[in-house]
Design a protein around this motif. Structure first.
Motif, PDB file in Angstrom:
ATOM      1  N   GLY A   8       0.814  -1.203   0.000  1.00 32.89           N
ATOM      2  CA  GLY A   8       0.000   0.000   0.000  1.00 32.89           C
ATOM      3  C   GLY A   8       0.849   1.256   0.000  1.00 32.89           C
ATOM      4  N   ALA A   9       0.303   2.336  -0.548  1.00 31.74           N
ATOM      5  CA  ALA A   9       1.001   3.614  -0.529  1.00 31.74           C
ATOM      6  C   ALA A   9       0.956   4.192   0.875  1.00 31.74           C
ATOM      7  CB  ALA A   9       0.346   4.566  -1.526  1.00 31.74           C
ATOM      8  N   PRO A  10       1.979   4.939   1.295  1.00 33.01           N
ATOM      9  CA  PRO A  10       1.972   5.488   2.647  1.00 33.01           C
ATOM     10  C   PRO A  10       0.991   6.633   2.783  1.00 33.01           C
ATOM     11  CG  PRO A  10       3.906   6.248   1.453  1.00 33.01           C
ATOM     12  CD  PRO A  10       3.221   5.251   0.579  1.00 33.01           C
ATOM     13  N   ASP A  11       0.508   6.837   4.043  1.00 28.33           N
ATOM     14  CA  ASP A  11      -0.327   7.992   4.319  1.00 28.33           C
ATOM     15  C   ASP A  11       0.564   9.160   4.712  1.00 28.33           C
ATOM     16  OD1 ASP A  11       0.453   7.639   6.950  1.00 28.33           O
ATOM     17  OD2 ASP A  11      -1.433   6.770   7.605  1.00 28.33           O
ATOM     18  N   SER A  12      -0.041  10.251   5.215  1.00 26.46           N
ATOM     19  CA  SER A  12       0.724  11.455   5.514  1.00 26.46           C
ATOM     20  C   SER A  12       1.740  11.266   6.626  1.00 26.46           C
ATOM     21  CB  SER A  12      -0.234  12.593   5.882  1.00 26.46           C
ATOM     22  OG  SER A  12      -1.005  12.236   7.018  1.00 26.46           O
ATOM     23  N   THR A  13       1.580  10.211   7.454  1.00 29.16           N
ATOM     24  CA  THR A  13       2.525   9.954   8.542  1.00 29.16           C
ATOM     25  C   THR A  13       3.673   9.058   8.107  1.00 29.16           C
ATOM     26  OG1 THR A  13       1.433   7.964   9.359  1.00 29.16           O
ATOM     27  CG2 THR A  13       0.580  10.074  10.136  1.00 29.16           C
ATOM     28  N   GLY A  14       3.606   8.531   6.905  1.00 32.36           N
ATOM     29  CA  GLY A  14       4.610   7.579   6.448  1.00 32.36           C
ATOM     30  C   GLY A  14       4.199   6.145   6.664  1.00 32.36           C
ATOM     31  N   ALA A  15       3.076   5.915   7.391  1.00 34.44           N
ATOM     32  CA  ALA A  15       2.587   4.559   7.606  1.00 34.44           C
ATOM     33  C   ALA A  15       1.837   4.086   6.362  1.00 34.44           C
ATOM     34  CB  ALA A  15       1.659   4.521   8.818  1.00 34.44           C
ATOM     35  N   PRO A  16       1.898   2.790   6.039  1.00 33.37           N
ATOM     36  CA  PRO A  16       1.234   2.302   4.836  1.00 33.37           C
ATOM     37  C   PRO A  16      -0.276   2.281   5.001  1.00 33.37           C
ATOM     38  CG  PRO A  16       2.140   0.481   6.086  1.00 33.37           C
ATOM     39  CD  PRO A  16       2.621   1.724   6.754  1.00 33.37           C
ATOM     40  N   LEU A  69      -3.445  -9.922   3.981  1.00 35.79           N
ATOM     41  CA  LEU A  69      -4.011  -8.639   4.372  1.00 35.79           C
ATOM     42  C   LEU A  69      -2.921  -7.710   4.873  1.00 35.79           C
ATOM     43  CD1 LEU A  69      -7.203  -9.831   6.296  1.00 35.79           C
ATOM     44  CD2 LEU A  69      -7.058  -8.949   3.968  1.00 35.79           C
ATOM     45  N   ARG A  70      -2.956  -6.472   4.436  1.00 37.06           N
ATOM     46  CA  ARG A  70      -2.015  -5.465   4.907  1.00 37.06           C
ATOM     47  C   ARG A  70      -2.434  -5.091   6.318  1.00 37.06           C
ATOM     48  NH1 ARG A  70      -3.176  -2.132  -0.535  1.00 37.06           N
ATOM     49  NH2 ARG A  70      -5.233  -2.519   0.354  1.00 37.06           N
ATOM     50  N   THR A  71      -1.649  -5.518   7.294  1.00 37.54           N
ATOM     51  CA  THR A  71      -2.067  -5.524   8.692  1.00 37.54           C
ATOM     52  C   THR A  71      -1.206  -4.596   9.526  1.00 37.54           C
ATOM     53  OG1 THR A  71      -2.760  -7.836   8.445  1.00 37.54           O
ATOM     54  CG2 THR A  71      -2.469  -7.011  10.690  1.00 37.54           C
ATOM     55  N   GLN A  92       8.867 -10.237  10.794  1.00 38.24           N
ATOM     56  CA  GLN A  92       9.078 -11.292   9.817  1.00 38.24           C
ATOM     57  C   GLN A  92       7.767 -11.747   9.183  1.00 38.24           C
ATOM     58  OE1 GLN A  92      11.128 -14.190  12.209  1.00 38.24           O
ATOM     59  NE2 GLN A  92      13.160 -13.321  11.809  1.00 38.24           N
ATOM     60  N   GLU A  93       6.680 -11.624   9.926  1.00 36.85           N
ATOM     61  CA  GLU A  93       5.365 -12.020   9.420  1.00 36.85           C
ATOM     62  C   GLU A  93       4.700 -10.922   8.595  1.00 36.85           C
ATOM     63  OE1 GLU A  93       3.826 -14.867   9.458  1.00 36.85           O
ATOM     64  OE2 GLU A  93       5.282 -15.977  10.685  1.00 36.85           O
ATOM     65  N   GLY A  94       5.366  -9.797   8.424  1.00 37.72           N
ATOM     66  CA  GLY A  94       4.835  -8.741   7.581  1.00 37.72           C
ATOM     67  C   GLY A  94       3.849  -7.822   8.252  1.00 37.72           C
ATOM     68  N   VAL A  95       3.772  -7.829   9.588  1.00 35.52           N
ATOM     69  CA  VAL A  95       2.863  -6.946  10.315  1.00 35.52           C
ATOM     70  C   VAL A  95       3.516  -5.581  10.479  1.00 35.52           C
ATOM     71  CG1 VAL A  95       1.626  -6.578  12.484  1.00 35.52           C
ATOM     72  CG2 VAL A  95       1.817  -8.891  11.519  1.00 35.52           C
ATOM     73  N   ASP A  96       2.802  -4.525  10.123  1.00 37.43           N
ATOM     74  CA  ASP A  96       3.330  -3.168  10.251  1.00 37.43           C
ATOM     75  C   ASP A  96       3.270  -2.726  11.710  1.00 37.43           C
ATOM     76  OD1 ASP A  96       4.126  -0.480   9.090  1.00 37.43           O
ATOM     77  OD2 ASP A  96       2.285   0.033  10.167  1.00 37.43           O
ATOM     78  N   LEU A  97       4.427  -2.350  12.270  1.00 36.71           N
ATOM     79  CA  LEU A  97       4.532  -1.950  13.673  1.00 36.71           C
ATOM     80  C   LEU A  97       4.831  -0.460  13.809  1.00 36.71           C
ATOM     81  CD1 LEU A  97       6.596  -4.977  15.058  1.00 36.71           C
ATOM     82  CD2 LEU A  97       4.112  -4.641  15.116  1.00 36.71           C
ATOM     83  N   ARG A  99       3.037   1.952  14.552  1.00 30.10           N
ATOM     84  CA  ARG A  99       2.414   2.558  15.723  1.00 30.10           C
ATOM     85  C   ARG A  99       2.630   1.747  16.998  1.00 30.10           C
ATOM     86  NH1 ARG A  99      -0.756   3.525  11.215  1.00 30.10           N
ATOM     87  NH2 ARG A  99      -1.314   5.714  10.860  1.00 30.10           N
ATOM     88  N   SER A 100       3.568   0.831  16.982  1.00 33.81           N
ATOM     89  CA  SER A 100       3.946   0.077  18.179  1.00 33.81           C
ATOM     90  C   SER A 100       5.200   0.673  18.791  1.00 33.81           C
ATOM     91  CB  SER A 100       4.166  -1.394  17.840  1.00 33.81           C
ATOM     92  OG  SER A 100       2.955  -2.028  17.478  1.00 33.81           O
ATOM     93  N   GLN A 101       5.525   0.257  20.022  1.00 35.74           N
ATOM     94  CA  GLN A 101       6.632   0.894  20.741  1.00 35.74           C
ATOM     95  C   GLN A 101       7.299  -0.099  21.684  1.00 35.74           C
ATOM     96  OE1 GLN A 101       5.628   4.751  22.328  1.00 35.74           O
ATOM     97  NE2 GLN A 101       7.130   4.605  23.969  1.00 35.74           N
ATOM     98  N   ARG A 102       8.639  -0.038  21.744  1.00 36.69           N
ATOM     99  CA  ARG A 102       9.403  -0.770  22.751  1.00 36.69           C
ATOM    100  C   ARG A 102       9.457   0.058  24.032  1.00 36.69           C
ATOM    101  NH1 ARG A 102      12.657  -4.909  20.630  1.00 36.69           N
ATOM    102  NH2 ARG A 102      12.790  -5.572  22.817  1.00 36.69           N
ATOM    103  N   VAL A 103       9.356  -0.607  25.186  1.00 33.59           N
ATOM    104  CA  VAL A 103       9.300   0.066  26.484  1.00 33.59           C
ATOM    105  C   VAL A 103      10.426  -0.445  27.361  1.00 33.59           C
ATOM    106  CG1 VAL A 103       7.904   0.528  28.526  1.00 33.59           C
ATOM    107  CG2 VAL A 103       6.812   0.323  26.286  1.00 33.59           C
TER     108      VAL A 103
END
Length: 360
Positions: A8-16, A69-71, A92-97, A99-103
Motif C-alpha cells: 500500500g502507498a503510505p499515508d501522511s505519517t509515512g505509515a502504509p 491482508l495489509r495488517t 518477519q510475518e509482515g505486520v506493520d509496527l 504505531r507500536s513501541q518498545r518500552v
C-alpha cells in the motif's frame, strides 16, 4: 479479486495504507500440549509438546497477514528477550509496527497455555504497560477495517477511522469476574460485524443457547457470527438477509489457542472480497481447523500454501472415491478461485525454545 497482497502507498505519517488495523496487548505465549490432565497440586505431569509464539492481539495480526491482508498493529513490547522475539517475529510475518513501541524496564506479558483434550486453560503474568495503548495512536490510521475489543475502553482512533469509511469488527474476551455485564456491549452499535464465541454470546445476552444469543445480538449489529467450537458457526447478515449454519471440519485438534482469532482474520478477508455469508463462515471454519492441528496460536495460522495443499488433498481423496471428501471439495470449491497465483512461501511454526542466532 481485490489486491490484498501489496504494502500500500503510505499515508501522511509515512505509515502504509492498511486492510486491517488493531490495537491491544501482545503476549509471549508458551503452549504446552498433550497433557493427560490439568495439573493437580502436589503432582508433576509431563507435556508431549511445547511451542513459543506471539500471543494476545498478535494471534489476529499474524493470521491476517498470512492471508495477504495489509495488517497494522499498535502494541507495546518490553525491552527483554521476550520483547525481542515478539517484535522480530511480527516483523518477519509482515505486520506493520509503525504505531507500536518498545518500552524500557518493563517485562513483556507472558501466558502459559495448557492444552488438554481439545480445550485449554491459561495462566498469565503481566503488569500494565507504562505507555498506555491510547498513547500509541495519535493519528487516524487509514484502514479498510478496524478491529476492536468491546471489553476494553474505546480508543479515539476507532470513531475517527469509522468516520473515514472503515468498517469496524469486534469481539469480547473472557470475563474473569463472571459478571458478563451487558453494558459492556454498548459499543455494538458502532460495529459492522461482531464475532463472539458461543460462551461469550450466551453470557452477555443472558440466553441459554447459541441461536437465541445470535438472534438477540442481530438486533444490535448488522453482521453477527457466533463460533461454536466443534459444532461450527452460526451467523446472520442483516444487510443481505442471509442466515447460515456452517458445520466444522473433522480434525485431530492439537491446540485450540488462537483458533477464534484465525476465524476472525479469515472472515475479514471474505468480507473484503464480498463473499456470501456462507463462504465467509466456511473459510473461517477451514482456517481455524487447519490452525488447531499445529502447536501455538499465531504461528499455527495457515497461509495460502496450506490452503492450497488442503484443497489438493481433498480433491485427490474425492477422486479416489471418498464421499466425505467429495462433499468438502464441493463445499470449498470457491477457495480454488481465490488462491493467489504467486508461489506460496514456507511458514514459521512455533518451536519449544526461543531461538537466538538461528532466527537471523
Amino acid at each position: 479479486m481485490d489486491d490484498l497482497t501489496g504494502g500500500g502507498a503510505p499515508d501522511s505519517t509515512g505509515a502504509p495504507l492498511l486492510d486491517v488495523f488493531m490495537q491491544g496487548t501482545t503476549f509471549f505465549d508458551m503452549v504446552l500440549t498433550g497433557l493427560p490432565s490439568q495439573p493437580v497440586p502436589g503432582t508433576e505431569i509431563h507435556a508431549e509438546g511445547m511451542g513459543s509464539c506471539p500471543g494476545g492481539i498478535a494471534n489476529l495480526a499474524i493470521a491476517a497477514s498470512r492471508l495477504g491482508l495489509r495488517t497494522g498493529l499498535a502494541s507495546t513490547f518490553g525491552d527483554d528477550v521476550y520483547g525481542d522475539f515478539l517484535w522480530r517475529t511480527l516483523e518477519q510475518e509482515g505486520v506493520d509496527l509503525t504505531r507500536s513501541q518498545r518500552v524500557a524496564d518493563w517485562h513483556s506479558p507472558v501466558t502459559v497455555s495448557l492444552a488438554v483434550h481439545r480445550d485449554r486453560a491459561m495462566v498469565t503474568h503481566a503488569h500494565s504497560s507504562p505507555v498506555p495503548l491510547a498513547g500509541l495512536v495519535s493519528d487516524t490510521p487509514i484502514t479498510r477495517i478496524g478491529f476492536v475489543s468491546l471489553d476494553e475502553e474505546p480508543e479515539p482512533w476507532v470513531s475517527r477511522a469509522k468516520a473515514k469509511g472503515a468498517k469496524l469488527f469486534g469481539d469480547v474476551g473472557w470475563d474473569p469476574s463472571g459478571r458478563w455485564a451487558p453494558e459492556e456491549l454498548t459499543g455494538l452499535g458502532d460495529l459492522h460485524a461482531f464475532l463472539p464465541n458461543s460462551t461469550e454470546a450466551m453470557a452477555y445476552t443472558r440466553t441459554e443457547d447459541p441461536r437465541a444469543a445470535l438472534m438477540s445480538l442481530a438486533e444490535l449489529v448488522p453482521v453477527v457470527v457466533v463460533t461454536c467450537g466443534g459444532q461450527g458457526s452460526i451467523g446472520i447478515d442483516s444487510l443481505t438477509s442471509e442466515e447460515e449454519w456452517v458445520p466444522s471440519l473433522p480434525v485431530n485438534a492439537v491446540d485450540a489457542t488462537g483458533a477464534g482469532d484465525v476465524f476472525d482474520a479469515a472472515f475479514i478477508l471474505g468480507t473484503l472480497r464480498e463473499w456470501p455469508l456462507r463462504n465467509r463462515m466456511a473459510f473461517g471454519n477451514l482456517c481455524a481447523a487447519l490452525s488447531v492441528q499445529q502447536v501455538g496460536g499465531s504461528l499455527a495460522a495457515p497461509g495460502w500454501g496450506d490452503l492450497a495443499d488442503w484443497l489438493a488433498g481433498v480433491r485427490h481423496a474425492a477422486a479416489a472415491g471418498s464421499r466425505s471428501a467429495a462433499v468438502l471439495a464441493n463445499s470449498y470449491g470457491f477457495v480454488a478461485d481465490e488462491l493467489p497465483s504467486h508461489p506460496a512461501v514456507s511458514l514459521r511454526r512455533a518451536v519449544a525454545t526461543i531461538a537466538r542466532m538461528s532466527d537471523a
